[in-house]
Design an enzyme around this catalytic site. Structure first.
Site, PDB file in Angstrom:
ATOM      1  N   PRO A 378      41.366 -45.319   0.232  1.00  0.00           N
ATOM      2  CG  PRO A 378      42.625 -45.778   2.130  1.00  0.00           C
ATOM      3  CD  PRO A 378      42.186 -44.662   1.260  1.00  0.00           C
ATOM      4  N   GLY A 379      38.918 -47.956   0.457  1.00  0.00           N
ATOM      5  CA  GLY A 379      37.500 -48.226   0.648  1.00  0.00           C
ATOM      6  C   GLY A 379      36.606 -47.850  -0.498  1.00  0.00           C
ATOM      7  CB  VAL A 380      36.910 -45.878  -3.563  1.00  0.00           C
ATOM      8  CG1 VAL A 380      36.963 -44.644  -2.692  1.00  0.00           C
ATOM      9  CG2 VAL A 380      38.294 -46.226  -4.078  1.00  0.00           C
ATOM     10  CE  LYS A 382      42.790 -48.298  -4.245  1.00  0.00           C
ATOM     11  NZ  LYS A 382      41.995 -47.855  -3.081  1.00  0.00           N
ATOM     12  CB  SER A 734      46.554 -26.961  -2.831  1.00  0.00           C
ATOM     13  OG  SER A 734      46.503 -27.751  -1.660  1.00  0.00           O
ATOM     14  CE  LYS A 777      43.203 -30.010  -3.218  1.00  0.00           C
ATOM     15  NZ  LYS A 777      44.154 -29.044  -3.799  1.00  0.00           N
TER      16      LYS A 777
END
Length: 844
Positions: A378-380, A382, A734, A777
């Site tokens: 969220p918040g990038v 889109k 991972s 990451k």
């Protein structure tokens, strides 16, 4: 009734008070009876009486508050109308009440009120003496002239109406047969007048005065009809007007009429307009046949049928849909590149995809609209990128929020057999934008629900399939609509919750989180100017240096997007707005009282400093940042956490971006049990058991012992493996290499390097398997100030997505086996004992 045609009423009349209108002699009106007094009158007099005399009651207009009940009788109007109760209708819903149909007979004056309970009864004096006039010739002098003018005006009014209507023709015949002295009351009740004007007519006892008060009302009605005729467009078959009679009125003498000016037959006119719209809609042949069939049914259908409105709404929707209406694309690639760069910083992959679409569209005009899916935390940006794409192409933009939608009818619509049926959101969106090639943003497609009403994700399969959506069929329309020119953009935080069949139909573009440098650029290009504008500030009043912005990002926000950063900047702007507003108020007060302020400043220098307005611009430094936002929320705690053996740092991916994750282990005397805590999923529990098994099988090689010095680390020893932040659920494939490193540190007593983070899954043979989310990451490790990142060798290709300056600041160690992981995680490597294994040659 008298024998000569006059009217004789009883000298005592029961009275009914009404606030619904004014009853005039010769007219008819309906009266709703719900008050206690009026209910008692109906029950005692009208329902039980059998003679004609018992059905005559007095109707008094109630000019007071209609809510006033029967505790106190309101002051009675002096003049009322004696009426004949023609009909009494009772009902129990929503509460017991009666409805009376009363015809006015003549006026009367109340001379004495005999009683108030249970209903008012009064002594009355009859005022209208109709037997004095037997025909119009007895009206002479000024009264005769007035009656003649009034009669001519009434004839003119009826002449403006359509005489082919039976109601109008009957009214014309009645006009010729009625006595002239009854015309003012009859026509005043028939034309459009207010209750106040009708009350004036009721109070006009004298016949001459009655003519004088009613004639202007009649003239006004005629002038209104003339004006309406001038404003309307003349049509060859629309020369005359229709008389519309309200419910409850009639054409007999004494009934109340209401004239409403109408044009031609409304139903026929609407059918003609609707048919013209259907022919002009340029819809496909299949849809046109369906519309013409429904229109034919609609013409034969009475308007009172419920299906009439449903069919008409369906046809109106069909003609409003943009079957062949589209906008022209703006295919200037250079201008599009400039617009996208000015709207958004970074997001290179998304911009490149849009420019590729523009280039192909410029070379081939019949390109189908692609189905893009932006996946990222969220918040990038889109959703805002989707809006910018629409601006770049010059297309209409429509956003459809899918979060929480759990009914497939929201996408496909309801069938018209259901009550309250409506089209789905796709068709509604096309109707809203009015073109067939908009940009549709399907927001939060990963948060679709599923319920007994069907699966909306399955309903989207046809919408988001480029090979099928050229014939998308909505249940409400039941005809195919072409969606191939629509540019669909879906947004999601993760692909894990999107059904595989739906995900296969979309082109997934991953939108990673921003680096710290990118956040600084976004803040100074977009966020700070936007927040200054939102709070009424200017750059001359507030300045936030880049060092302060970096402090906000590293100490007060820890996110992949920029929403929290924008909120923190908004908090700074609000704090500065208070200072600026106080400074303006101080400057105004100082200018208004300079002498008094100067004297006070001379006496107390400290107070004068506090009262002076702040110097502009206000620059936010780290001290001001702490005063406004409070103590910092996040600290660099990496080196402090790795002070004992048995601690390692892993890298995790979440829908909100990348995060660093600590793994802690301790051992104590016991029975060889392994305890796992920290809200772990099944995959991470398996990774922990896998790591423990590999270390036990290789304990001699790496010289790992238990508390008693035995070669088996688990013999007489309990191991507790903990993942801090126990309130957060953790799962994923991972964490294997991190758990191995943490346990190896615990068993060997050596510290893991405090600047190392790692990610990767392991096998039972010690191989390191690739994982996803490498960029997120790595950015999380960079945000935490780490210097070395251990990752699977097969993930080296993913490092190309990471900005060059971040790659230069980090040391990446690709590992294919756990030996390489342990050597890179400890200072000086991880020593092993030289043990020779027997080699076997293959017999193949």
């Amino acid at each position: 009734m008298s024998s000569n045609g006059g009217i004789q009423i009883p000298s005592r009349l029961p009275l009914i008070l009404t606030h619904e209108g004014v009853l005039l002699p010769g007219s008819t009106m309906r009266i709703s009876v719900d008050s206690a007094r009026n209910m008692q009158l109906v029950k005692s007099r009208l329902l039980k009486g059998t003679s004609l005399k018992s059905t005559i009651i007095g109707v008094i207009p109630n000019t007071k508050d209609p809510e006033q009940d029967s505790e106190e009788l309101p002051s009675l109007h002096g003049i009322g109308t004696a009426g004949l109760a023609v009909q009494v209708v009772g009902s129990n819903w929503p509460k017991p009440h009666y409805t009376l149909l009363i015809t006015g007979l003549c006026r009367f004056r109340v001379t004495q009120l005999l009683r108030e309970r249970p209903f008012p009864v009064a002594v009355v004096q009859q005022l209208d003496k109709l037997e004095q006039y037997t025909d119009g010739e007895q009206l002479d002098g000024e009264l005769g002239e007035l009656s003649q003018r009034f009669y001519q005006a009434a004839v003119q009014l009826l002449g403006m109406l359509d005489m082919s209507v039976p109601v109008v023709a009957k009214l014309r015949r009645l006009l010729e047969s009625l006595p002239r002295e009854t015309l003012p009351d009859v026509l005043a009740a028939m034309i459009r007048t207010s209750n106040t004007e009708k009350l004036q007519v009721l109070n006009a006892v004298d016949l001459e005065e009655r003519f004088k008060k009613t004639l202007p009302m009649l003239t006004r009605q005629i002038e209104g009809l003339k004006l309406l005729q001038k404003t309307r467009k003349p049509k060859p078959d629309d020369e005359k007007r229709v008389l519309v009679i309200r419910k409850g009125s009639g054409v007999l003498p004494g009934r109340q009429f209401s004239l409403e000016e109408e044009g031609e037959d409304e139903n026929g006119d609407e059918m003609a307009v609707l048919e013209r719209k259907v022919n002009e809609a340029a819809m496909p042949e299949s849809a046109l046949r369906v519309c013409l069939k429904e229109l034919k049914r609609l013409k034969k259908m009475p308007q009172s049928m419920p299906e009439y409105a449903l069919t008409r709404n369906y046809l109106e929707l069909m003609v409003e849909l943009p079957w062949s209406k589209s906008t022209k694309d703006c295919l200037d690639i250079r201008a599009a590149r400039v617009l996208l760069d000015s709207d958004h910083y970074a997001l290179e992959k998304l911009k490149r995809r849009v420019l590729e679409y523009l280039a192909v569209r410029q070379l081939k005009s019949s390109l189908k609209g692609p189905i893009l899916c932006f996946v990222g935390p969220p918040g990038v940006g889109k959703t805002s990128v989707g809006r910018s794409i629409a601006r770049t192409l010059g297309r209409e933009f429509h956003r459809i929020a899918l979060g929480g939608v759990c009914d497939q009818s929201d996408i496909r619509g309801h069938r018209r057999t259901y009550v309250g049926s409506m089209p789905g959101r796709i068709i509604n969106g096309l109707k809203t934008v009015g073109v067939n090639n908009p940009v549709f943003l399907l927001d939060e497609v990963d948060k679709l629900g599923k319920s007994l009403q069907g699966d909306p994700a399955a309903a989207l399969l046809e919408v988001l399939d480029p090979e099928q959506n050229h014939s998308f069929t909505d249940h409400y329309l039941n005809v195919a609509f072409d969606l191939s020119q629509v540019l669909f953009i879906a947004t999601a935080n993760t692909t894990a919750t999107i059904p595989p069949a739906l995900l296969d139909r979309m082109e997934v573009l991953h939108v990673p989180g921003y680096t710290q440098e990118e956040k600084v650029e976004i803040a100074h290009r977009h966020l700070i100017p936007h927040q200054l504008d939102q709070h009424g500030l200017t750059p001359q009043q507030l300045q936030i240096p880049q060092d302060t912005t970096q402090g906000i990002i590293s100490k007060y926000t820890r996110e992949a997007g920029v929403r929290s950063l924008e909120r923190k900047i908004g908090a700074i702007c609000r704090a500065v707005a208070v200072k600026v507003a106080e400074g303006h108020k101080m400057s105004r007060s100082e200018s208004s009282s300079e002498s008094g302020a100067g004297q006070d400043q001379a006496e107390t220098g400290q107070d004068s400093d506090m009262a002076s307005p702040p110097e502009m611009p206000i620059v936010i430094d780290h001290v001001a940042l702490k005063d406004i936002l409070g103590p910092q929320l996040f600290e660099m705690e990496v080196s402090e956490r790795l002070t004992l053996p048995g601690v390692a740092i892993g890298l995790a991916w979440t829908p909100l971006g990348g995060e660093i994750m600590f793994v802690e282990a301790s051992r104590m005397e016991g029975e060889g049990q392994l305890t796992l805590t920290g809200q772990l999923g099944d995959v991470m529990k398996e990774s922990a058991h896998l790591a423990m098994s590999w270390l036990r099988s290789n304990a001699k090689i790496y010289q790992l012992t238990n508390l008693a010095g035995c070669a088996d680390p688990l013999e007489a020893t309990d191991i507790h493996l903990h993942f801090p932040a126990g309130a957060v659920t953790k799962d994923g494939p991972s964490a294997g290499v991190t758990i191995v490193t943490c346990l190896a540190s615990l068993f060997s007593g050596r510290l893991v390097r405090s600047d190392v983070a790692m990610t990767g899954e392991i096998t039972l043979r010690g191989l390191v398997l690739p994982v996803g989310g490498i960029k997120d990451k790595v950015l999380a490790a960079h945000r935490a100030g780490l210097k070395r990142v251990i990752l699977p060798k097969r993930n080296e290709k993913d490092l190309e997505e990471i900005p060059a300056h971040i790659r230069a600041e980090l040391d990446f160690v690709p590992a294919s086996t756990l030996d390489e992981v342990l050597n890179a995680a400890f200072d000086g490597g991880f020593p092993t004992a030289t043990i020779t294994h027997p080699r076997f040659s293959s017999k193949l």
